[in-house]
Design a protein around this motif. Structure first.
Motif, mmCIF file in Angstrom:
data_model
loop_
_atom_site.group_PDB
_atom_site.id
_atom_site.type_symbol
_atom_site.label_atom_id
_atom_site.label_comp_id
_atom_site.label_asym_id
_atom_site.label_seq_id
_atom_site.Cartn_x
_atom_site.Cartn_y
_atom_site.Cartn_z
ATOM 1 N N GLU A 39 0.802 -1.531 0.037
ATOM 2 C CA GLU A 39 0.041 0.189 -0.129
ATOM 3 C C GLU A 39 0.777 1.076 -0.069
ATOM 4 N N ASP A 42 1.694 1.719 -3.459
ATOM 5 C CA ASP A 42 0.392 2.319 -4.365
ATOM 6 C C ASP A 42 0.533 3.849 -3.861
ATOM 7 N N ASP A 43 0.670 4.139 -2.695
ATOM 8 C CA ASP A 43 0.727 5.643 -2.448
ATOM 9 C C ASP A 43 1.605 6.305 -2.957
ATOM 10 N N ASP A 46 0.573 6.544 -6.760
ATOM 11 C CA ASP A 46 -0.145 7.950 -6.800
ATOM 12 C C ASP A 46 0.295 9.399 -6.777
ATOM 13 N N GLU A 49 2.350 9.631 -10.055
ATOM 14 C CA GLU A 49 1.375 9.885 -11.354
ATOM 15 C C GLU A 49 0.896 11.228 -11.080
ATOM 16 N N ARG A 50 0.448 11.811 -9.945
ATOM 17 C CA ARG A 50 0.003 13.309 -9.737
ATOM 18 C C ARG A 50 1.028 14.320 -10.124
ATOM 19 N N ASN A 52 3.045 13.603 -12.494
ATOM 20 C CA ASN A 52 3.228 13.319 -13.764
ATOM 21 C C ASN A 52 4.881 12.366 -14.093
ATOM 22 N N LYS A 53 5.201 11.710 -13.018
ATOM 23 C CA LYS A 53 6.387 11.109 -12.969
ATOM 24 C C LYS A 53 6.026 9.593 -13.490
ATOM 25 N N PRO A 55 5.347 6.012 -12.601
ATOM 26 C CA PRO A 55 5.419 5.017 -11.212
ATOM 27 C C PRO A 55 6.369 3.983 -11.301
ATOM 28 N N THR A 57 7.158 0.176 -11.218
ATOM 29 C CA THR A 57 6.214 -1.087 -11.673
ATOM 30 C C THR A 57 6.630 -2.202 -10.641
ATOM 31 N N PHE A 58 5.759 -2.741 -10.279
ATOM 32 C CA PHE A 58 5.732 -3.898 -9.185
ATOM 33 C C PHE A 58 4.445 -4.738 -9.456
ATOM 34 N N GLU A 59 4.556 -6.045 -9.035
ATOM 35 C CA GLU A 59 3.500 -6.867 -9.318
ATOM 36 C C GLU A 59 2.932 -7.242 -8.025
ATOM 37 N N LYS A 115 10.836 -5.086 -15.773
ATOM 38 C CA LYS A 115 10.755 -3.746 -15.518
ATOM 39 C C LYS A 115 10.958 -3.493 -14.052
ATOM 40 N N MET A 118 9.619 -6.035 -11.371
ATOM 41 C CA MET A 118 8.756 -6.944 -12.119
ATOM 42 C C MET A 118 9.839 -7.961 -12.861
ATOM 43 N N ARG B 189 0.302 -12.910 -19.736
ATOM 44 C CA ARG B 189 0.609 -11.169 -19.756
ATOM 45 C C ARG B 189 -0.317 -10.703 -20.852
ATOM 46 N N ASN B 277 -5.564 5.053 2.521
ATOM 47 C CA ASN B 277 -4.792 4.295 1.286
ATOM 48 C C ASN B 277 -5.095 2.907 1.285
ATOM 49 N N SER B 279 -6.072 -0.813 0.189
ATOM 50 C CA SER B 279 -5.999 -1.184 -1.220
ATOM 51 C C SER B 279 -6.936 -2.213 -1.487
ATOM 52 N N GLY B 495 -5.593 16.350 -14.413
ATOM 53 C CA GLY B 495 -5.015 16.428 -12.777
ATOM 54 C C GLY B 495 -5.049 15.387 -11.767
ATOM 55 N N THR B 497 -5.533 11.154 -10.560
ATOM 56 C CA THR B 497 -5.075 9.971 -10.891
ATOM 57 C C THR B 497 -6.207 8.890 -11.202
ATOM 58 N N ASP B 499 -6.697 6.005 -9.662
ATOM 59 C CA ASP B 499 -6.990 5.465 -8.582
ATOM 60 C C ASP B 499 -8.249 6.579 -7.871
ATOM 61 N N ASN B 541 -5.042 11.650 -15.404
ATOM 62 C CA ASN B 541 -4.104 11.718 -16.047
ATOM 63 C C ASN B 541 -3.286 10.161 -16.075
ATOM 64 N N VAL B 543 -0.225 8.176 -17.050
ATOM 65 C CA VAL B 543 1.263 8.463 -17.187
ATOM 66 C C VAL B 543 1.594 7.445 -18.157
ATOM 67 N N VAL B 549 5.636 -1.941 -20.850
ATOM 68 C CA VAL B 549 4.682 -2.216 -19.673
ATOM 69 C C VAL B 549 4.040 -0.938 -19.093
ATOM 70 N N GLN B 551 1.312 0.074 -16.270
ATOM 71 C CA GLN B 551 0.294 -0.622 -15.535
ATOM 72 C C GLN B 551 -0.820 0.578 -14.988
#
Lengths: 255, 636
Positions: A39, A42-43, A46, A49-50, A52-53, A55, A57-59, A115, A118, B189, B277, B279, B495, B497, B499, B541, B543, B549, B551
């Protein structure tokens, strides 16, 4: 529920592709001790992404420790510092404010990085395709209670069958051996009456593919057992070795 | 009006499936290799179907978004699988399993399908044992059973608390054997983004390769969707992170009717929310309710430590309201009651949760007995919450768990698009308005091992579908649509995400289309979902790029489909002006607050046909109950 926050420095492995050099990247996060490790990723994503970078990658999937999708090396240990849990079951209350936490993918030649965190663990599937089954078709099988199995044997078989195929055993082993994984399936079927007809061919076939895929040998460090989220015992490896020797003795294949 | 033909065979209920198997056309063994099938999804239904079809000789491709077929969410099922073996000599039979399932589904399932499910239940257990599934056994070496809710016999087979895992690994082993033989091509995948329909017939799928980003085309003589349920429309559910509705939703937009979308099961015993937060939610086995007592404070906003709340200030509300079933009342009733006390402001320490207290059982039976029965569950609880349930009562709350609704299928499991079959949780078929415990695994494997292998042959032999080349114009069109959608998502650059939108949708669904619904709330919900959807297209947004890949792109595609499905769920709940099973409309309840079914007007399956965004036509499949007579459930 705790109100205070932990401030952590995460050093996360970033690698854009299998043939590209990767490196650790630093991220500062402030997290609730009640959050799970995934989590906080995830945070982090988030917030990336906010702004614009890209994120990280993880599974992960079930987040209950049963599907085997997640798998991170945290501070050098597959699935992190606690024993007998998968990465998704690790919670932040086991970390201290101010900690630096290193996060890496499972590392093995047989698990190429796709990546970031992953990896490709399809080699484990290919071992299963070679022999991880009992050759029966749907239909035409006997009534379930026509195959009595002693409770104890059934229970041993279950212990081995509990493997979630996450690959932590491979990542934990200095030789990147998949012996614990293979031994779990071989043991399950070697113990059960249903597995007897193919008992010796199975072990030969699975070991052959295991070797072809490039997994290493076992040198009895028990690191696999220590990191296995389901506590699969190294005794299964002993059984695998016995099964393999017996197979070689009985085999008609003299190659 | 489209004719909705369920194709239920004639004859006595006990003979329908037998007769149908005889009457169906066969494909001769040498011709089977000329027919190809695409199976999407590798859970219990998908893996069992793919393996069995390949064993018969069909050419099979199995497509999954996981890195390995073994990871599908069937793996997380805990409790068990029902079968009418009557090994316990306690009066079970195929007919009783059929009867319990129809009744448990509150008379909104198709009788003929349910009877077939009960008939093949025994074959499933035989099959799994032959595969080496280590079911629990008694000291004599024979199989053990346990009891589950909604039944008065012990018919649940189990493998510790990991039955789903062991059954899925069994199906995965059968599938692995076929992959090893080259009879199944395994495409991992890859995420299905659309179905290709040529002249009204399903001819293949378009998928995104999640590693390269390439949009691929796959064609076959038939397409089988076994892609699970859509509980993640609520954002927080017990489903795995990747579970989504995209494949069935895209098929719905291409003509497959959606059956009973508003029937969603909310499981009463899950771990509560710990923060913003979070999930996902984690299920705690229902078996805990055997020895745990559920209560809240009788006072509003009581912030005291639960151990400091005296006995006379506690409200054991299930025991009070349902004295005969008490803490073991069925899932829908227990969940709704928890919501009621929380809505009154009486949740545990002011939160959205209630207490599940073992202190009386520990006093009565001793800590050892409780540890023996529930030790691993207590450990899971402590791992997640950091609280010790031996000394502090557990806190639990209901969570979305399973969707009875899904694509409408006929008796042959074919959707309203010829050549498109739907199995397992993805279809609407067997559970009516409420699923009984340990029946999901049964249905997934019944569909995959024992139904589709027959009915797909009948389709091939009867319809003789052609194999359409992937250079057909319809493939080009579908690929362009998929590519345009991806481009659109990537170009919004807003602006917020992905989620954020998913969480907002989840809140609307939970508040307005959740455990208890009413006209006003549903109408508001529809408006809010529409607004959120248009906001998504303006302000999300996504990205990165479509290559390689990504996600974030994967999640965006799933969330936009949830934003459409959510509206249909509300539309369906609004149209169903009655309460039945998991669907509780506040306007339709008895004086005592129990669900009030309306069999005169609503004994039908709602099958929704997609017309355009936000617009559907309703078709009704009337349900006849010739064997199980309408009755009201009572747990007082």
């Amino acid at each position: 529920m705790s109100e205070h926050k932990l401030n952590l420095k995460l050093m996360i492995w970033k690698q854009s592709g299998p043939d590209v050099k990767g490196k650790f990247q630093e991220y500062k996060v402030s997290v609730s001790p009640d959050s799970s490790f995934l989590e906080i990723l995830d945070d982090l994503n988030d917030s990336l992404e906010r702004s614009n970078k890209e994120p990280v990658t993880f599974e992960s999937d079930c987040r209950e420790g049963i599907c085997g999708t997640c798998g991170l090396v945290i501070n050098g240990l597959p699935h992190g510092p606690l024993s007998r849990i998968a990465t998704c079951q690790l919670h932040m209350r086991h970390f201290k404010d101010g900690d630096t936490v290193y996060v890496e993918p499972f590392r093995a030649n047989t698990f190429p990085v796709i990546k970031d965190l992953m990896v490709d663990r399809s080699a484990l599937d290919r071992i299963m395709h070679a022999g991880g089954f009992i050759s029966i078709n749907t239909g035409g099988v006997p009534d379930a209670n026509e195959i009595p199995i002693p409770k104890e044997i059934s229970s041993f078989a279950f212990d081995a069958a509990a493997c979630i195929g996450c690959g932590a055993c491979v990542a934990a082993c200095k030789n990147s051996s998949a012996m614990l994984f293979v031994s779990a399936k071989v043991s399950q079927f070697a113990l059960l009456p249903q597995g007897q007809p193919e008992r010796y061919q199975r072990v030969e076939k699975m070991i052959k593919v295991m070797d072809e895929e490039g997994f290493g040998a076992c040198s009895n460090t028990y690191a696999c057992e220590a990191e296995c989220p389901k506590g699969i015992s190294v005794k299964n490896i002993a059984r695998l070795n016995r099964e393999y020797i017996k197979a070689k003795v009985k085999s008609h294949n003299l190659d | 009006m489209v004719r909705l033909d369920s194709k239920v065979p004639e004859g006595n209920i006990a003979e329908k499936w037998t007769n149908h198997k005889f009457n169906m056309k066969l494909v001769n063994p040498a011709n089977k290799r000329k027919f190809s099938v695409i199976v999407v999804g590798s859970g219990l239904a998908g893996a069992s179907a793919a393996a069995t079809l390949a064993e018969l000789g069909y050419k099979v491709k199995v497509i999954t978004y996981h890195d390995s077929p073994r990871r599908a969410h069937s793996i997380a099922a805990q409790g068990g699988i029902n079968a009418a073996k009557n090994y316990q000599n306690d009066g079970d039979s195929v007919y009783r399993l059929f009867y319990d399932t129809v009744k448990g589904g509150d008379f909104r399932a198709r009788e003929a399908n349910v009877h077939r499910l009960a008939e093949v239940s025994n074959n499933i257990i035989d099959q799994c044992v032959a595969q080496g599934v280590p079911f629990a056994r008694d000291y004599g070496g024979l199989l053990d059973n346990r009891s589950f809710g909604g039944a008065q016999v012990s018919r649940t087979f189990y493998a510790r608390g990991q039955t789903g895992q062991q059954l899925l690994l069994g199906a995965y082993s059968a599938l692995s054997r076929q992959i090893g033989k080259g009879a199944v091509e395994s495409l991992t995948r890859r995420e299905m983004l659309d179905v290709v329909v040529v002249d009204g017939v399903a001819s293949g799928v378009v998928v995104r390769n999640m590693i390269t980003g390439e949009i691929e085309r796959h064609s076959a003589h038939a397409v089988v969707l076994a892609t699970g349920g859509y509980s993640n429309v609520f954002f927080l559910s017990t489903n795995a992170m990747m579970c989504n509705t995209t494949s069935i939703w895209r098929a719905h937009r291409k003509g497959a009717f959606f059956g009973n979308p508003c029937f969603t099961q909310i499981h009463p015993t899950c771990l509560p929310l710990h923060g913003e937060n979070q999930s996902k939610l984690t299920l705690m086995s229902e078996s805990l309710r055997n020895d745990g007592r559920i209560w809240v404070s009788s006072k509003v906003a009581d912030m005291r430590n639960p151990n400091d709340i005296p006995e006379n200030e506690r409200d054991y509300y299930l025991e009070r309201k349902y004295p005969s079933f008490g803490n073991l009342s069925p899932r829908d009733i227990s969940s709704r009651s928890a919501k009621e006390v929380v809505d009154e402001g009486r949740g545990a320490r002011g939160t959205e949760s209630v207490y599940l207290d073992f202190s009386d059982s520990i006093k009565r039976l001793g800590k050892n007995v409780i540890e023996e029965r529930y030790g691993n569950l207590f450990e899971i609880y402590e791992t997640i919450t950091g609280e010790n349930p031996y000394s502090v009562p557990m806190r639990i709350y209901p969570a979305p768990h399973y969707t009875m609704g899904g694509l409408w299928v006929d008796y042959n499991l074919m959707s309203s698009v010829p050549g498109l079959f739907v199995l397992g949780e993805a279809n609407f078929s067997d559970h009516g308005a409420n699923r009984l415990g340990a029946s999901a695994l049964m249905q997934g494997l019944a569909d995959g091992y024992f139904v589709i292998p027959y009915t797909i042959g009948n389709y091939f032999a009867g319809e003789k579908p052609a194999l359409i080349g992937t250079d057909h114009a319809e493939y080009n069109n579908t690929v362009s649509e998929v590519q345009d959608r991806i481009k659109q998502l990537l170009s919004i650059k807003g602006g917020k995400t992905v989620d954020e939108f998913h969480k907002k949708l989840g809140r609307i669904m939970w508040n307005k289309v959740g455990m208890a619904r009413n006209k006003k709330g549903l109408e508001e919900g529809i408006g809010e979902i529409r607004e959120l959807r248009s906001e998504f297209y303006k302000d999300v947004n996504v990205v990165g790029s479509g290559e390689g890949v990504n996600q974030c792109l994967e999640r965006a595609g799933r969330v936009i489909d949830y934003l459409e499905l959510g509206e249909l769920m509300a539309v369906d709940a609004l149209a169903r002006e009655e309460s039945c099973g998991a669907h509780f409309r506040e306007e339709y309840q008895t004086e005592e607050g129990e669900a009030l079914r309306n069999d005169e007007e609503f004994a039908f399956v709602s099958a929704w046909e997609f017309k355009e965004d936000g617009k559907w036509d309703l078709h009704k499949e009337n349900l006849k109950y010739e064997y199980v007579k309408f009755a009201t459930r009572s747990y007082k």
